[in-house]
Enzyme design. Structure first.
Site, PDB file in Angstrom:
ATOM      1  N   LEU A 157     -67.722  -9.366  74.190  1.00 28.88           N
ATOM      2  CA  LEU A 157     -67.494  -8.163  73.407  1.00 28.88           C
ATOM      3  C   LEU A 157     -66.229  -7.423  73.841  1.00 28.88           C
ATOM      4  O   LEU A 157     -66.071  -7.065  75.003  1.00 28.88           O
ATOM      5  CB  LEU A 157     -68.700  -7.226  73.512  1.00 28.88           C
ATOM      6  CG  LEU A 157     -68.603  -5.914  72.710  1.00 28.88           C
ATOM      7  CD1 LEU A 157     -68.396  -6.183  71.233  1.00 28.88           C
ATOM      8  CD2 LEU A 157     -69.846  -5.064  72.939  1.00 28.88           C
ATOM      9  N   HIS A 158     -65.349  -7.193  72.878  1.00 26.95           N
ATOM     10  CA  HIS A 158     -64.115  -6.464  73.161  1.00 26.95           C
ATOM     11  C   HIS A 158     -63.519  -5.904  71.880  1.00 26.95           C
ATOM     12  O   HIS A 158     -63.719  -6.431  70.792  1.00 26.95           O
ATOM     13  CB  HIS A 158     -63.080  -7.365  73.848  1.00 26.95           C
ATOM     14  CG  HIS A 158     -62.590  -8.497  72.991  1.00 26.95           C
ATOM     15  ND1 HIS A 158     -63.369  -9.609  72.707  1.00 26.95           N
ATOM     16  CD2 HIS A 158     -61.414  -8.687  72.329  1.00 26.95           C
ATOM     17  CE1 HIS A 158     -62.686 -10.433  71.943  1.00 26.95           C
ATOM     18  NE2 HIS A 158     -61.509  -9.903  71.680  1.00 26.95           N
ATOM     19  N   PHE A 159     -62.800  -4.806  72.034  1.00 29.42           N
ATOM     20  CA  PHE A 159     -61.965  -4.225  71.002  1.00 29.42           C
ATOM     21  C   PHE A 159     -60.512  -4.334  71.463  1.00 29.42           C
ATOM     22  O   PHE A 159     -60.235  -4.353  72.662  1.00 29.42           O
ATOM     23  CB  PHE A 159     -62.302  -2.747  70.774  1.00 29.42           C
ATOM     24  CG  PHE A 159     -63.689  -2.495  70.281  1.00 29.42           C
ATOM     25  CD1 PHE A 159     -63.949  -2.278  68.935  1.00 29.42           C
ATOM     26  CD2 PHE A 159     -64.770  -2.442  71.169  1.00 29.42           C
ATOM     27  CE1 PHE A 159     -65.239  -2.035  68.478  1.00 29.42           C
ATOM     28  CE2 PHE A 159     -66.060  -2.210  70.730  1.00 29.42           C
ATOM     29  CZ  PHE A 159     -66.299  -2.011  69.381  1.00 29.42           C
TER      30      PHE A 159
END
Length: 441
Positions: A239-241
């Protein structure tokens, strides 16, 4: 099962070494158990904007408190420049040619010939948005600690707090901001929520709210956050932005929109018109969490229905664009023209927003609004499919109205409003799901 050969962009200097034998020890100063003991990193706790409703509170000794730093200029961009001068990046993105393409929309073209070099081949599955985390593949616990800038969390005080040297607590997984060593633009960083929890690339309510807090804390409309789901050109299932600074408006942000509904919590949902990728715009709400929760409900719906999508967080967290797309599916099925495939451009969040990262000089020199539109249009759902997806989303957030019943208000980029419908509609629509909605006249 649809598969396509992918050469994902290297976002960490250790990503290309993931297949190496680590039996003799790590030697990377990474975030794994082998290196985490004693690791420390600055911590920035942003100011509380409204009640979160979680009941959680982080208690930190007041003795460590120092006056907050400038979040965007000193911390994000300042630390990014520090890593730039240390030579951590694989190329100098500030030397990449950039221009605004002539036309009505002002698409931005960048020539970035270094971004697609020295990639590792892999099998990337494009027909499944939700996939389990696989610790054997590259993930952000394998990055070097020198690539990390700071820890970031939503605070409980009315003022932001900065702690220059705080332990990385394995028992209370921190959210961290790291550089992308293959940057698209100045200040290109990654927000990795609860990095040690090893969450797969999927939206959850808490993580999206954290991303909105980061956008709000930056307090600059030219610093935006983006998200790619699996199947919509996310290349790492952790999970990453992404986020970076670009001092010009994106074409997506300037596109006119038609109001569809407003929830009882005040979140207005509109459909973009006259834009190559059919998209939804979420804005307003009585609190940041109302806006975040509505978008999260929509994203969870898309994930559960195996629909790839991209998100752009804009205007310091006040606007969120949601773009369901199908380019990778078309690519796997052989439905994308060879001419477009030869460009090697994958329309992810930044491209769909109007920042075209081009890998060949001939594409950059011949860049036109027509070419940009043609590429992005391949990513868009058909009108019929978009209506079906909207129906799923509205049902998930408690707005089950048929689209033809909704009042249409066309909002131009300048902010002027044109009435396109004036039907009298009923009161609140309730069906026992997430956020009950009211169609406002």
């Amino acid at each position: 099962m649809l598969k396509i050969k992918r050469v994902p962009t290297v976002v960490s200097n250790y990503q290309k070494d993931e297949a190496s034998d680590e039996s003799v020890g790590c030697g990377r100063n990474c975030l794994g158990a082998c290196c985490l003991n004693g690791a420390r990193l600055p911590l920035y706790a942003c100011k509380k904007l409204e009640k979160s409703g979680t009941g959680e509170k982080v208690v930190i000794s007041g003795e460590a408190r120092e006056p907050p730093v400038s979040f965007l200029e000193s911390l994000v961009l300042g630390e990014w420049e520090d890593r730039f001068h240390r030579g951590l990046f694989r190329y100098d993105v500030t030397a990449c040619e950039t221009k605004v393409i002539p036309g009505n929309y002002g698409f931005v073209a960048q020539l970035n010939e270094g971004r697609h070099l020295k990639k590792r081949p892999t099998e990337f599955r494009v027909d499944k948005v939700l996939q389990s985390f696989d610790g054997n593949k590259f993930n952000f616990t394998k990055v070097g600690q020198e690539e990390l800038l700071f820890q970031f969390e939503a605070g409980e005080d009315c003022e932001a707090q900065f702690f220059p040297c705080m332990p990385l607590d394995a028992d209370n997984s921190p959210s961290v901001v790291a550089v992308n060593v293959s940057p698209i633009e100045y200040g290109h960083v990654l927000l990795i929520p609860r990095v040690l929890d090893c969450l797969p690339q999927r939206i959850d309510h808490k993580s999206l709210l954290l991303a909105l807090h980061m956008a709000a804390e930056a307090a600059n409309p030219y610093f935006r956050l983006g998200y790619n789901s699996l199947g919509a050109f996310a290349t790492i299932n952790h999970l990453h932005f992404q986020a970076y600074y670009l001092a010009m408006p994106f074409p997506l942000e300037k596109a006119p929109s038609k109001k569809m509904i407003t929830t009882v919590s005040g979140v207005k949902i509109s459909e973009l018109v006259n834009y190559p990728v059919r998209s939804l715009l979420f804005e307003g709400g009585t609190s940041m969490q109302d806006l975040s929760d509505t978008v999260s409900d929509a994203c969870v719906c898309l994930q559960n229905n195996n629909i790839p999508f991209n998100i752009l967080i804009s205007d310091s967290g006040r606007q969120i664009f949601l773009m369901p797309q199908c380019y990778a599916e078309k690519q796997a099925l052989g439905e994308v023209s060879p001419e477009l495939l030869e460009t090697q451009v994958n329309p992810a969040v930044w491209e769909i927003s109007g920042h075209m990262v081009l890998k060949r000089k001939e594409d950059y020199e011949g860049a036109s609004e027509e070419n940009a539109w043609r590429l992005l249009a391949e990513a868009s759902l058909s009108e019929e499919r978009f209506k079906e997806v909207n129906a799923l989303i509205f049902e998930a957030i408690g707005c089950s109205n048929q689209e033809e019943e909704l009042e249409g208000i066309l909002v131009q980029p300048s902010g002027s409003v044109n009435q396109t419908g004036n039907r009298t509609l009923g009161g609140p629509i309730t069906n026992g799901t997430a956020s009950e909605c009211l169609v406002l006249q």
